[in-house]
Design an enzyme around this catalytic site. Structure first.
Site, PDB file in Angstrom:
ATOM      1  CG  HIS A   1      41.746  35.513  43.087  1.00  0.00           C
ATOM      2  ND1 HIS A   1      41.218  36.723  42.456  1.00  0.00           N
ATOM      3  CD2 HIS A   1      43.029  35.733  43.336  1.00  0.00           C
ATOM      4  CE1 HIS A   1      42.086  37.682  42.687  1.00  0.00           C
ATOM      5  NE2 HIS A   1      43.143  37.256  43.032  1.00  0.00           N
ATOM      6  CD  GLU A   2      45.217  33.330  45.233  1.00  0.00           C
ATOM      7  OE1 GLU A   2      46.018  33.633  44.550  1.00  0.00           O
ATOM      8  OE2 GLU A   2      44.740  34.213  46.119  1.00  0.00           O
TER       9      GLU A   2
ATOM     10  CG  HIS B   1      47.043  35.066  40.670  1.00  0.00           C
ATOM     11  ND1 HIS B   1      47.629  36.452  40.174  1.00  0.00           N
ATOM     12  CD2 HIS B   1      46.354  35.601  41.778  1.00  0.00           C
ATOM     13  CE1 HIS B   1      46.760  37.538  40.627  1.00  0.00           C
ATOM     14  NE2 HIS B   1      46.020  36.887  41.848  1.00  0.00           N
TER      15      HIS B   1
ATOM     16  CD  GLU C   1      44.070  40.496  41.830  1.00  0.00           C
ATOM     17  OE1 GLU C   1      45.052  39.976  41.993  1.00  0.00           O
ATOM     18  OE2 GLU C   1      43.102  40.733  42.764  1.00  0.00           O
TER      19      GLU C   1
HETATM   20 ZN    ZN Z   1      44.982  38.030  43.234  1.00  0.00          ZN
END
Ligand code: ZN
Length: 512
Positions: free
Chosen positions: A276-277, A280, A306
């Site tokens: 997830h990170e 980003h 997101e």
């Molecule tokens: Zn996030």
């Protein structure tokens, strides 16, 4: 002063503010990773000092004069040219910051600092009653803030319906509006409910038990780094560190930092948190460095950010082709845990659906239901339709209604997220917008890039990442989020690709 000179001065100021933000980011990253406990007091003084400098820089009246000179010139004739894009971004921040009286900004900062501390203890004590007076105070201040912002809202989105919620939301998802989200979310909810019913009634069962075997921490770190690098995360321009609440920090060009949290008996916690990170991080690494320090070189919105995170975490990281490629490596590294497991079983385990009371731990099928109910509750709180004292009851009722589960106490219930204690009303919808954008992007990439699954199964992610860079990353804030996604995918904002992707995945997994 000529318009060009005014514009050059605005660019110089913008770059200077970015350096300030970059220092704040770095101090914030350090605070959550390596700072010794004794450094807290000095760090909060450093942070307050820099935040003050930033606020002064943003609201400097000279900034307003320069903006007016450029706005009236031919420099901004092309709405997608650098000057027009940057002017829109600067004006949005300037007008929104300067419409709020300094006393309100300070009071809000003070109230939310205490409210966040009270929230932490209230959550430990499982007692909403302790937090309620602070929620009331924050709400009252946020309403005042919303009233101020409403007056300048039309600059951001001329067509929006001017509720306080609309106005507040522009800080997180510029251009979004309540009517637009209501339409989107009310179409999404019954589809998700139907899917959940079908999964509940399915004869075939899955389990996540494999993920709770023994996964040595040092090997988790090696595996996480290997996969992140394979996805395209550049470790010469980024780092991976350990923290208690995983986050991503964009320090600046050439320096994007991801963090995660390891749990020896839960493979998913660190690994999917990391993907997830990294999602980003890939976005920030793909922004155009030459525009750094101006809106054209900055990410579009929280929803888009997101979307990229969820795209890599779920769309890629929870897909079967991904595990066809990486599972043999995982089995070799975690031999004890996985020697008797096949890729398909592991894939089923990482997609196991279990409706629960916790948003952060929610699976892909139920995650958005957690968001949709928060979207309703926070609007009711803001409008006064829901009194804070009635929040725990309303919260639990919605959980029964949406997910068929009931939190055992307030800590598991309405105290689980920190957003409201931080004064962040209008933030939650960006999570579901992100999921919707992500599904649209993946569907479009599949249609234009040929056999995307085949590429993932061979461990090739560069074509997909390049596609995202070309259509998304490099545009910075050139377009409002919804327009950016529409340009990238050729389709207007649409919940159906998300529903379709979930239906296909869970249809196969559960035989429904
Ligand atoms: Zn996030």
């Amino acid at each position: 002063m000529t318009p060009q000179a005014a514009y050059d001065e605005l660019v110089r100021r913008s770059r200077e503010r970015s350096l300030l933000v970059s220092c704040i980011e770095l101090l914030g990253w350090d605070e959550l990773t390596y700072m010794p406990r004794g450094g807290v007091e000095n760090r909060s003084r450093q942070m307050a000092y820099l935040a003050g400098l930033y606020h002064d820089a943003v609201t400097d009246p000279r900034q307003g004069e320069l903006l007016s000179i450029v706005a009236a010139s031919s420099l901004v004739d092309d709405p997608t040219g650098p000057a027009a894009v940057n002017l829109r971004g600067w004006r949005r921040v300037y007008e929104r910051m300067s419409c709020q009286p300094k006393s309100l900004v300070e009071e809000l900062a003070r109230a939310t600092t205490t409210a966040q501390q009270v929230w932490t203890t209230a959550r430990q004590n499982e007692s909403f009653a302790e937090f309620r007076p602070w929620l009331e105070q924050v709400l009252a201040l946020v309403r005042q803030q919303g009233e101020c912002l409403r007056s300048v809202g039309r600059i951001v989105n001329p067509s929006y319906a001017d509720s306080i919620y609309d106005a507040l939301m522009q800080d997180y998802e510029p251009g979004a509006s309540v009517p637009q989200l209501e339409k989107l979310f009310s179409a999404l909810r019954p589809e998700l409910a139907r899917l959940l019913d079908a999964i509940r009634g399915a004869k075939r069962r899955t389990s996540g038990a494999i993920l709770r075997r023994d996964y040595p921490l040092d090997r988790q770190k090696i595996f996480g780094e290997t996969v992140s690098a394979a996805l395209g995360f550049d470790f010469d321009c980024g780092r991976l560190d350990t923290t208690t609440h995983p986050f991503f920090s964009p320090i600046g060009p050439g320096d994007s930092r991801v963090t995660t949290r390891y749990n020896q008996n839960d493979f998913g916690e660190a690994f999917f948190g990391l993907l997830h990170e990294v999602g980003h991080g890939l976005y920030e690494q793909g922004l155009e460095a030459e525009h750094y320090g101006t809106p054209l070189g900055e990410s579009s919105s929280l929803g888009v950010h997101e979307a990229l995170a969820r795209l890599w975490e779920n769309g890629v990281g929870r897909s079967l082709p991904f595990w066809r490629h990486f599972f043999p490596q995982a089995r070799e590294l975690f031999h004890q845990a996985l020697h008797d497991v096949e890729a398909e079983e592991f894939y089923a385990a990482v997609n196991h659906v279990r409706p629960g009371v916790n948003r952060v731990r929610a699976d892909e099928a139920t995650y958005d239901l957690h968001i949709l109910l928060r979207f309703e509750l926070e609007r009711a709180l803001l409008s006064g339709d829901l009194a804070p004292t009635d929040l725990p009851g309303a919260w639990n009722e919605k959980y029964r209604d949406y997910l068929g589960v009931t939190p055992a106490n307030d800590a598991e219930g309405c105290l689980q997220d920190g957003h409201w204690s931080a004064g962040q009303f209008g933030y939650f919808p960006t999570y579901t917008l992100g999921n919707i954008y992500a599904a649209q992007l993946l569907a479009s990439a599949r249609a234009t890039l040929g056999d995307l699954s085949g590429q993932f199964a061979c461990g090739q992610f560069a074509t997909f990442n390049d596609w995202l860079r070309e259509r998304l990353y490099r545009h910075g804030q050139r377009y409002p989020a919804a327009k950016l996604i529409e340009n990238a995918t050729g389709q207007p904002l649409d919940h159906r690709p998300l529903v379709e992707a979930l239906r296909i995945k869970y249809g196969e997994l559960y035989g429904i």
